[in-house]
Design an enzyme around this catalytic site. Structure first.
Site, PDB file in Angstrom:
ATOM      1  N   ARG A  61       0.821  -1.215   0.000  1.00 59.97           N
ATOM      2  CA  ARG A  61       0.000   0.000   0.000  1.00 59.97           C
ATOM      3  C   ARG A  61       0.848   1.254   0.000  1.00 59.97           C
ATOM      4  NH1 ARG A  61      -2.775  -3.670   2.956  1.00 59.97           N
ATOM      5  NH2 ARG A  61      -1.760  -2.967   4.853  1.00 59.97           N
ATOM      6  N   GLU A 105       3.913  -8.112  14.227  1.00 55.11           N
ATOM      7  CA  GLU A 105       3.107  -8.390  15.425  1.00 55.11           C
ATOM      8  C   GLU A 105       3.052  -9.902  15.659  1.00 55.11           C
ATOM      9  OE1 GLU A 105      -0.092  -5.511  14.215  1.00 55.11           O
ATOM     10  OE2 GLU A 105      -0.732  -5.991  16.259  1.00 55.11           O
TER      11      GLU A 105
HETATM   12  P1  AMP Z   1       4.024  -2.339  11.326  1.00 55.40           P
HETATM   13  O1  AMP Z   1       3.486  -3.112  12.488  1.00 55.40           O
HETATM   14  O2  AMP Z   1       4.073  -0.859  11.576  1.00 55.40           O
HETATM   15  O3  AMP Z   1       5.336  -2.876  10.863  1.00 55.40           O
HETATM   16  O4  AMP Z   1       2.965  -2.546  10.174  1.00 55.40           O
HETATM   17  C1  AMP Z   1       3.199  -3.446   9.154  1.00 55.40           C
HETATM   18  C2  AMP Z   1       2.440  -3.099   7.900  1.00 55.40           C
HETATM   19  O5  AMP Z   1       1.184  -3.734   8.005  1.00 55.40           O
HETATM   20  C3  AMP Z   1       2.224  -1.634   7.637  1.00 55.40           C
HETATM   21  O6  AMP Z   1       2.901  -1.345   6.428  1.00 55.40           O
HETATM   22  C4  AMP Z   1       0.737  -1.485   7.461  1.00 55.40           C
HETATM   23  O7  AMP Z   1       0.449  -1.211   6.116  1.00 55.40           O
HETATM   24  C5  AMP Z   1       0.157  -2.841   7.797  1.00 55.40           C
HETATM   25  N1  AMP Z   1      -0.681  -2.876   8.986  1.00 55.40           N
HETATM   26  C6  AMP Z   1      -0.349  -3.307  10.210  1.00 55.40           C
HETATM   27  N2  AMP Z   1      -1.383  -3.276  11.048  1.00 55.40           N
HETATM   28  C7  AMP Z   1      -2.413  -2.791  10.327  1.00 55.40           C
HETATM   29  C8  AMP Z   1      -3.782  -2.517  10.627  1.00 55.40           C
HETATM   30  N3  AMP Z   1      -4.313  -2.737  11.845  1.00 55.40           N
HETATM   31  N4  AMP Z   1      -4.562  -2.033   9.634  1.00 55.40           N
HETATM   32  C9  AMP Z   1      -4.048  -1.809   8.408  1.00 55.40           C
HETATM   33  N5  AMP Z   1      -2.778  -2.059   8.067  1.00 55.40           N
HETATM   34  C10 AMP Z   1      -1.973  -2.539   9.008  1.00 55.40           C
END
Ligand code: AMP
Length: 177
Positions: A65, A102
């Site tokens: 995205r 996560e």
């Molecule tokens: P991060 O935990 O910041 O490394 O997030 C990983 C990727 O997953 C990011 O690039 C977001 O685009 C996507 N992402 C993580 N959690 C969400 C969520 N709750 N809703 C939408 N996109 C998410």
């Protein structure tokens, strides 16, 4: 520069929450209605680009995205675009970084020759959740000799603490949830 308060309000009304996607514990922030709304999409791109005009050589956009926002931001800034991709997608030699999600682990890659030493690079993604993806991208860029001028996203999920992992960087988000 768009009116940030009006833009925030419009975008906040368009981001859609999907509980239980893609896993039961996750409340997914779906930005596709923002993309489908001309004023919101063009406004977000202009808002992301504005602070970095004239101080950025390249935009690094994170799969997938991040590409949808990073491409137009690079175009708006008149800079090059560097895709940061999931493992195994890029054909030429890469610099890679593994990081924790996560749930589980992932690896991101960037072409080694995408960056000239000293390039000033803006990182673009849609959502900052734990911050791990953006932090790994910053690490890849640093190892390639770039200087990260900022990290910009449409939305930050504050409760997941991503901001702390990006404390070395100029992090700008349109919305906090
Ligand atoms: P991060 O935990 O910041 O490394 O997030 C990983 C990727 O997953 C990011 O690039 C977001 O685009 C996507 N992402 C993580 N959690 C969400 C969520 N709750 N809703 C939408 N996109 C998410």
């Amino acid at each position: 520069m768009p009116d940030a308060a009006a833009l925030r309000q419009r975008v906040a009304g368009l981001v859609r929450e999907i509980p239980g996607f893609p896993q039961p514990e996750v409340v997914f922030k779906d930005i596709t209605p923002v993309l489908a709304d001309a004023a919101a999409y063009t406004g977000v791109v202009a808002w992301m680009a504005a602070p970095f005009r004239g101080t950025t050589d390249k935009v690094a956009a994170i799969e997938a995205r991040g590409f949808i926002l990073g491409g137009p931001v690079a175009y708006a800034l008149g800079t090059g675009l560097v895709p940061v991709r999931k493992l195994g997608k890029l054909p030429a030699p890469t610099v890679a970084e593994a990081y924790m999600l996560e749930y589980g682990e992932a690896t991101l890659e960037m072409h080694v020759d995408a960056i000239e030493p000293g390039d000033r690079v803006l990182i673009v993604d849609d959502v900052i959740a734990t911050g791990g993806t953006a932090a790994a991208t910053a690490q890849i860029l640093r190892r390639a000799g770039a200087r990260v001028v900022g990290v910009v996203a449409l939305l930050e999920i504050e409760a997941l603490g991503g901001r702390a992992r990006l404390s070395d960087h100029d992090l700008r988000v349109l919305l906090s949830a």
